[in-house]
Design a protein around this motif. Structure first.
Motif, short mmCIF file in Angstrom:
data_model
loop_
_atom_site.label_atom_id
_atom_site.label_comp_id
_atom_site.label_asym_id
_atom_site.label_seq_id
_atom_site.Cartn_x
_atom_site.Cartn_y
_atom_site.Cartn_z
N ALA A 7 9.33 5.93 -1.40
CA ALA A 7 9.86 5.72 -0.05
C ALA A 7 9.19 4.54 0.65
CB ALA A 7 9.70 6.98 0.78
N TYR A 8 7.89 4.36 0.43
CA TYR A 8 7.14 3.33 1.15
C TYR A 8 6.72 2.16 0.26
CZ TYR A 8 6.90 6.33 5.23
OH TYR A 8 7.23 7.09 6.33
N SER A 9 7.41 1.98 -0.87
CA SER A 9 7.06 0.86 -1.75
C SER A 9 7.44 -0.48 -1.15
CB SER A 9 7.74 1.05 -3.11
OG SER A 9 9.15 1.13 -2.95
N ASN A 10 8.44 -0.50 -0.25
CA ASN A 10 8.92 -1.77 0.31
C ASN A 10 8.71 -1.88 1.81
OD1 ASN A 10 9.91 -2.78 -2.17
ND2 ASN A 10 11.77 -1.57 -1.97
N THR A 11 7.92 -1.00 2.40
CA THR A 11 7.65 -1.08 3.83
C THR A 11 6.16 -0.84 4.08
OG1 THR A 11 8.20 -0.15 6.00
CG2 THR A 11 8.20 1.36 4.13
N VAL A 12 5.64 -1.51 5.09
CA VAL A 12 4.21 -1.40 5.39
C VAL A 12 3.96 -0.56 6.63
CG1 VAL A 12 3.67 -3.58 4.27
CG2 VAL A 12 4.26 -3.57 6.70
N SER A 13 5.02 -0.03 7.24
CA SER A 13 4.84 0.74 8.46
C SER A 13 5.73 1.98 8.41
CB SER A 13 5.20 -0.11 9.68
OG SER A 13 6.56 -0.54 9.61
N TYR A 14 5.54 2.82 9.39
CA TYR A 14 6.35 4.03 9.46
C TYR A 14 7.81 3.68 9.68
CZ TYR A 14 8.67 8.03 11.47
OH TYR A 14 9.57 9.01 11.74
N SER A 15 8.70 4.43 9.03
CA SER A 15 10.14 4.17 9.16
C SER A 15 10.89 5.49 9.04
CB SER A 15 10.61 3.20 8.07
OG SER A 15 12.02 3.14 8.02
N PRO A 16 11.79 5.81 9.99
CA PRO A 16 12.61 7.02 9.85
C PRO A 16 13.46 6.99 8.58
CG PRO A 16 12.70 6.18 12.10
CD PRO A 16 12.00 5.14 11.29
N LEU A 17 13.92 5.80 8.18
CA LEU A 17 14.68 5.69 6.94
C LEU A 17 13.83 6.06 5.74
CD1 LEU A 17 17.23 4.90 5.41
CD2 LEU A 17 16.41 2.52 5.41
N ALA A 18 12.55 5.65 5.76
CA ALA A 18 11.65 6.01 4.66
C ALA A 18 11.45 7.52 4.60
CB ALA A 18 10.31 5.30 4.84
N GLU A 19 11.46 8.21 5.73
CA GLU A 19 11.35 9.66 5.73
C GLU A 19 12.54 10.30 5.02
OE1 GLU A 19 8.65 11.32 9.38
OE2 GLU A 19 10.77 10.99 9.77
#
Length: 501
Positions: free
Chosen positions: A395-407
């Motif tokens: 989920a967090y391999s392509n983002t460095v911050s919290y994201s509702p989409l990543a959840e």
């Protein structure tokens, strides 16, 4: 009488047997040498003939026979000592399975420690806004839009309040920040100094901020700005930068969170009340936050409250105070929900029965049954832990911050891994011997498909440790609907003489 050449060759053959006997373990050596010497006597008798004449062909055959003692001695040496069973190579041991699952978990955990987005989600779930904090806006306006002027905030703050015991305010402006080699365009929130205290949110790395003379205004960076523009430097507190025409010193970093205060500020510039309402800024609309008093909390029956107040002209206005919930479930909460969904959906993808067993005095002991339960439980726990770590990694391999989409991605991956992982765990458990927990093997088809209702027809597999047979019907019937274990008694031991018990 033997010829000298025949005597020499006989001594040579005896020496070969004696040399080969040195390769045999000491407790078998004498018996082994006697047996080979007796066989050598018979071989010599068969090749000597009636006239007892010397023959090179006969001597070569006798010598070749003696050389065959060396492979036999090596074979005897390779056998285990008496009373110690030879190890049998049986695939799929319980320890090996748990080791592979643990290795997969360790790999996923190490990767999760390297992804900054995962730490941002943990941080977002850890810090919550105080339940007594409200965002006050005009009743007809969207709460995400600024609707309260700085002058109205100052007027209310100077007026005694029944329902509020503290107020905080900020207004958003787009400004350029000079951070050295780069220029940043930021949404700067000109905020009162009590904002974070009112909301109950900590300022990270604030303990490293040292500005004893107080000559420079303090600015607090958002988590996304800190990670994206300052590479997540933990020594950022105390650094000086210029926002617009004002030189400021970084006081810390705001915690990451899905609560995301309205206006999506990238930095909060902490100012005094006089600076907030100075000049034309007094007419600029912003966001007003209020902390409810005990009386206000008692009057609030839902997630919001209607407020009747007066503006600076004395006219009555309708306001609405909305709570600021933290919509961050947190990685553990998402994982627990995904595991629950996987367990509910599991019976739809596989039969959860682990098989029946015939009534027999050779059934596993209580200790063995307990070991089987603990092994199955350990597999489920390891799979759940792998699903938790792996879903966070994906989920967090392509983002460095919290994201509702990543959840949402985390929930989807965690559910998928748990569902198919639990399915594999049940299928694997059904093919493991209840006694030694090794996978059964050597499948064999038994019976005829045309006689399913007259005799048993299916697949038979055996535990290579000699403990049980597994019968799996090819077509479930009313009298044989699921797989069955047939435990073997001591009469089968001769087939597994070299197997580990």
């Amino acid at each position: 009488m033997k010829q000298p050449s025949d005597l020499v060759i006989s001594l040579f053959d005896d020496a070969l047997l004696r040399t080969a006997s040195l390769l045999v373990p000491s407790h078998h050596r004498e018996e082994w040498h006697r047996e080979w010497s007796a066989e050598l006597w018979h071989v010599r008798r068969s090749y000597s003939g009636i006239d007892d004449t010397f023959s090179w062909e006969s001597q070569r055959e006798i010598t070749a026979f003696c050389l065959g003692a060396f492979p036999d001695a090596l074979y005897i040496r390779a056998q285990p000592a008496k009373g110690i069973p030879a190890p049998v190579h049986v695939h799929g041991s319980a320890a090996q399975t748990l080791l592979w699952l643990s290795a997969a978990l360790a790999l996923c955990f190490v990767i999760s420690r390297l992804l900054p987005g995962i730490e941002a989600e943990n941080e977002a779930a850890r810090y919550h806004v105080k339940p007594s904090a409200l965002l006050v806006s005009e009743a007809a306006a969207d709460s995400t839009q600024s609707s309260i002027s700085a002058a109205l905030y100052q007027d209310w703050k100077a007026t005694p309040q029944r329902f509020f015991k503290e107020l905080a305010f900020y207004r958003i402006s787009r400004e350029t920040a000079d951070a050295g080699p780069v220029l940043l365009s930021l949404n700067v929130a000109h905020s009162t100094k009590n904002l974070f205290q009112l909301l109950g949110l900590p300022v990270i790395y604030a303990d490293r901020f040292d500005d004893a003379d107080g000559s420079l205004p303090a600015v607090i960076l958002s988590h996304d700005t800190w990670v994206g523009s300052f590479a997540g430097d933990p020594r950022i507190a105390g650094h000086v930068l210029r926002i617009g025409r004002t030189k400021v010193r970084i006081a810390g970093v705001a915690p990451a969170g899905g609560w995301q205060l309205p206006g999506t500020p990238d930095a909060w510039l902490l100012e005094s009340d006089a600076q907030i309402v100075s000049g034309s800024a007094s007419r600029t609309k912003g966001y007003l936050f209020a902390q409810l008093s005990p009386r206000g909390l008692a009057s609030m029956s839902g997630p919001g409250i209607s407020i009747s107040a007066r503006n600076q002209d004395g006219n009555e206005i309708d306001l609405y105070g909305a709570s600021i919930p933290a919509p961050v479930e947190g990685p553990w909460g998402i994982c627990e929900f995904a595991i629950f969904l996987a367990l509910v959906a599991l019976p739809a993808v596989i039969s959860v029965s682990l098989g029946e067993s015939h009534v027999s005095s050779h059934r596993p002991s209580t200790k063995q049954r307990l070991s089987r339960i603990l092994f199955f439980t350990a597999k489920l726990l390891l799979i759940a832990a792998i699903a938790f770590s792996a879903s966070l990694d994906l989920a967090y391999s392509n983002t460095v911050s919290y994201s509702p989409l990543a959840e949402c991605v985390q929930l989807l991956w965690c559910f998928t891994i748990c569902l198919f992982g639990f399915r594999w765990a049940v299928a694997d458990q059904r093919k493991r011997c209840p006694v030694c927990l090794r996978c059964v093997s050597n499948p064999a088809t038994v019976g005829l498909a045309s006689r399913t209702f007259l005799g048993w027809n299916g697949t038979e597999m055996i535990c290579m440790g000699g403990h049980a047979l597994l019968h799996v019907p090819s077509l479930p019937t009313s009298w044989f609907s699921g797989q069955r274990w047939l435990y073997l008694d001591s009469s089968w031991d001769f087939l597994f003489a070299d197997s580990c018990t």
